[in-house]
Design a protein around this motif. Structure first.
Motif, short mmCIF file in Angstrom:
data_model
loop_
_atom_site.label_atom_id
_atom_site.label_comp_id
_atom_site.label_asym_id
_atom_site.label_seq_id
_atom_site.Cartn_x
_atom_site.Cartn_y
_atom_site.Cartn_z
N GLY A 289 0.79 -1.23 0.00
CA GLY A 289 0.00 0.00 0.00
C GLY A 289 0.81 1.27 0.00
O GLY A 289 0.25 2.36 0.13
N ALA A 290 2.14 1.22 -0.16
CA ALA A 290 2.97 2.42 -0.24
C ALA A 290 2.93 2.95 -1.66
O ALA A 290 3.05 2.20 -2.63
N LEU A 291 2.78 4.26 -1.78
CA LEU A 291 2.68 4.91 -3.08
C LEU A 291 3.96 5.66 -3.38
O LEU A 291 4.39 6.52 -2.61
N GLY A 292 4.57 5.33 -4.48
CA GLY A 292 5.78 6.01 -4.92
C GLY A 292 5.51 6.78 -6.19
O GLY A 292 4.97 6.23 -7.15
N ILE A 293 5.89 8.07 -6.18
CA ILE A 293 5.76 8.90 -7.37
C ILE A 293 7.17 9.23 -7.84
O ILE A 293 7.95 9.88 -7.12
N GLY A 294 7.51 8.73 -8.99
CA GLY A 294 8.85 8.92 -9.50
C GLY A 294 9.85 7.98 -8.88
O GLY A 294 11.06 8.13 -9.11
N VAL A 295 9.39 7.02 -8.08
CA VAL A 295 10.27 6.06 -7.45
C VAL A 295 9.61 4.69 -7.51
O VAL A 295 8.40 4.56 -7.32
N SER A 296 10.37 3.65 -7.82
CA SER A 296 9.80 2.32 -8.01
C SER A 296 9.79 1.48 -6.73
O SER A 296 9.16 0.43 -6.69
N GLN A 297 10.50 1.95 -5.70
CA GLN A 297 10.54 1.20 -4.44
C GLN A 297 10.17 2.14 -3.28
O GLN A 297 11.04 2.60 -2.53
N PRO A 298 8.91 2.50 -3.12
CA PRO A 298 8.53 3.43 -2.05
C PRO A 298 8.83 2.82 -0.67
O PRO A 298 8.57 1.65 -0.43
N THR A 299 9.38 3.68 0.23
CA THR A 299 9.76 3.21 1.56
C THR A 299 8.82 3.69 2.65
O THR A 299 9.01 3.36 3.82
N CYS A 300 7.83 4.48 2.30
CA CYS A 300 6.80 4.91 3.24
C CYS A 300 5.49 5.04 2.48
O CYS A 300 5.45 4.85 1.27
N LEU A 301 4.42 5.41 3.21
CA LEU A 301 3.11 5.43 2.55
C LEU A 301 3.08 6.37 1.36
O LEU A 301 2.41 6.10 0.37
N LEU A 302 3.80 7.49 1.42
CA LEU A 302 3.93 8.38 0.27
C LEU A 302 5.40 8.72 0.10
O LEU A 302 6.01 9.33 0.98
N HIS A 303 5.94 8.32 -1.01
CA HIS A 303 7.36 8.54 -1.29
C HIS A 303 7.44 9.23 -2.65
O HIS A 303 7.09 8.65 -3.68
N VAL A 304 7.91 10.51 -2.60
CA VAL A 304 7.95 11.31 -3.82
C VAL A 304 9.40 11.62 -4.17
O VAL A 304 10.16 12.11 -3.32
N ALA A 305 9.76 11.36 -5.37
CA ALA A 305 11.11 11.69 -5.85
C ALA A 305 11.03 13.01 -6.59
O ALA A 305 10.70 13.06 -7.77
N GLY A 306 11.33 14.11 -5.87
CA GLY A 306 11.25 15.42 -6.49
C GLY A 306 10.38 16.35 -5.68
O GLY A 306 9.77 15.97 -4.68
N PRO A 307 10.31 17.61 -6.07
CA PRO A 307 9.52 18.59 -5.32
C PRO A 307 8.03 18.30 -5.42
O PRO A 307 7.54 17.75 -6.39
N MET A 308 7.31 18.74 -4.35
CA MET A 308 5.85 18.65 -4.32
C MET A 308 5.30 20.07 -4.22
O MET A 308 5.91 20.95 -3.63
N ARG A 309 4.14 20.30 -4.76
CA ARG A 309 3.54 21.64 -4.73
C ARG A 309 2.15 21.57 -4.14
O ARG A 309 1.35 20.71 -4.52
N ILE A 310 1.92 22.48 -3.16
CA ILE A 310 0.58 22.67 -2.62
C ILE A 310 0.06 23.99 -3.16
O ILE A 310 0.68 25.05 -2.98
N GLU A 311 -1.04 23.98 -3.84
CA GLU A 311 -1.59 25.20 -4.44
C GLU A 311 -1.94 26.19 -3.33
O GLU A 311 -2.56 25.84 -2.32
#
Length: 356
Positions: A289-311
């Motif tokens: 159930g871990a979601l990786g964005i830009g990463v194929s091996q997520p190590t936590c529930l949300l793992h993002v490789a790169g900057p994130m933006r909050i509008e």
């Protein structure tokens, strides 16, 4: 005139003595020749002892009492063999062959029912419909266990099909129509449209297209430019497509809708789900159930490789913290005249000033 023209029966002559003899001879010949049934047409000489009423067709090379009577009908009448020369059109049932024979003017031959130019059952055939049947039902049943109906055509470009009509106007056709691909076509009184087609070369199936490009190819103009496919279960409340290959252990992947009308993506295998664009992986959901964005091996529930933006959300536009729920975050550009990170504790928004 001493005898009749067709059966050569003797006629009683004027002032003839013993008229009963001639009369009885004619009756005996009628008895022998009418409703003719012969024991055989292959017996070269009569079987002994002969019985009253025995009848044969004398074959070529007749011997004994049959000598000189080749091709004639021999009948044992009143203790003697009598012979009649057949004419074209005579019919005889041959007992040892169990079939009818017909005389064609030169000899007897089997009356063929194996090939007739046209046949009509309760209706008239014609040159196009050489077999015509008028019936409320028809049955073809097997003789030894299996039953096949074959419809053959001469070349690939010809047609071998079954056509279903209303008032003799085509409404549906199934078969090989102008090629070797199997198709089902429909018409509403006008042009034929292909409903289903199966490609003979690769077994691809097309719905709404005569040229499928994949194992299942669906094509339709749709409504408002949308191609629709309906899967409906009138008993249960959950419906889904299921994708499965030979290596699947737990029935593969479901894409469907549950009883609350929520769309459900369900990978039944202990494996990750990959999301790709332009043939490149962009996101992966692991089996845990871990979601990786830009990463194929997520190590936590949300793992993002790169900057994130909050509008950015103006402070005045923030929803109630109780409605947003504890843990909700927002970027507020105008808190006390400076940007801040807002975090809901479930009751109120807490602000963390961002350094200049």
């Amino acid at each position: 005139m001493e005898s009749t023209a067709c059966l050569d029966l003797p006629l009683i002559q004027p002032s003839q003595a013993q008229k009963h003899v001639t009369h009885n001879e004619a009756i005996a010949l009628l008895d022998a020749l009418v409703m003719l049934a012969v024991a055989s047409r292959s017996l070269g000489e009569p079987a002994l002892p002969a019985a009253e009423g025995d009848r044969y067709i004398v074959p070529p090379g007749g011997a004994g009492a049959f000598e000189g009577h080749d091709g004639e009908v021999a009948a044992f009448v009143a203790g003697a063999w009598v012979f009649a020369a057949p004419r074209a059109g005579w019919l005889a049932w041959c007992i040892d062959e169990a079939r009818f024979l017909a005389h064609d003017g030169t000899g007897f031959a089997p009356l063929s029912t194996d090939e007739v130019p046209r046949l009509g059952i309760n209706t008239a055939p014609d040159d196009t419909n050489r077999l015509a049947v008028r019936s409320d039902a028809a049955l073809l049943t097997s003789d030894t266990g299996s039953c096949r109906l074959s419809v053959n055509k001469e070349t690939s470009g010809d047609t071998a099909s079954l056509v279903f009509q209303t008032a003799y106007s085509g409404r549906a056709e199934m078969g090989l129509a102008g090629n070797d691909d199997f198709s089902i076509k429909v018409a509403a009184g006008g042009a034929w449209r292909t409903a289903i087609a199966a490609d003979a070369d690769n077994a691809f199936v097309g719905i709404g297209t005569p040229a499928p490009r994949s194992p299942l190819h669906v094509s339709h103009a749709g409504f408002a430019g949308v191609v629709e496919m309906w899967i409906e279960d009138t008993v249960n409340e959950n419906v889904a497509f299921r994708l499965r290959h030979a290596g699947c252990l737990n029935n593969g992947f479901d894409f469907g809708m549950d009883s609350t009308e929520a769309v459900v993506l369900n990978l039944r295998e202990n494996a990750a789900m990959r999301f790709q664009t332009n043939n490149t992986e962009r996101m992966r959901l692991s089996a845990e159930g871990a979601l990786g964005i830009g990463v194929s091996q997520p190590t936590c529930l949300l793992h993002v490789a790169g900057p994130m933006r909050i509008e950015p959300s103006p402070e005045a536009g923030l929803p109630a913290a109780s409605g947003a729920g504890a843990g909700a975050m927002a970027y507020v550009p105008d808190h006390a005249g400076a940007p801040a990170l807002a975090v809901s504790d479930g009751a109120a928004w807490r602000f963390v000033a961002l350094p200049a």
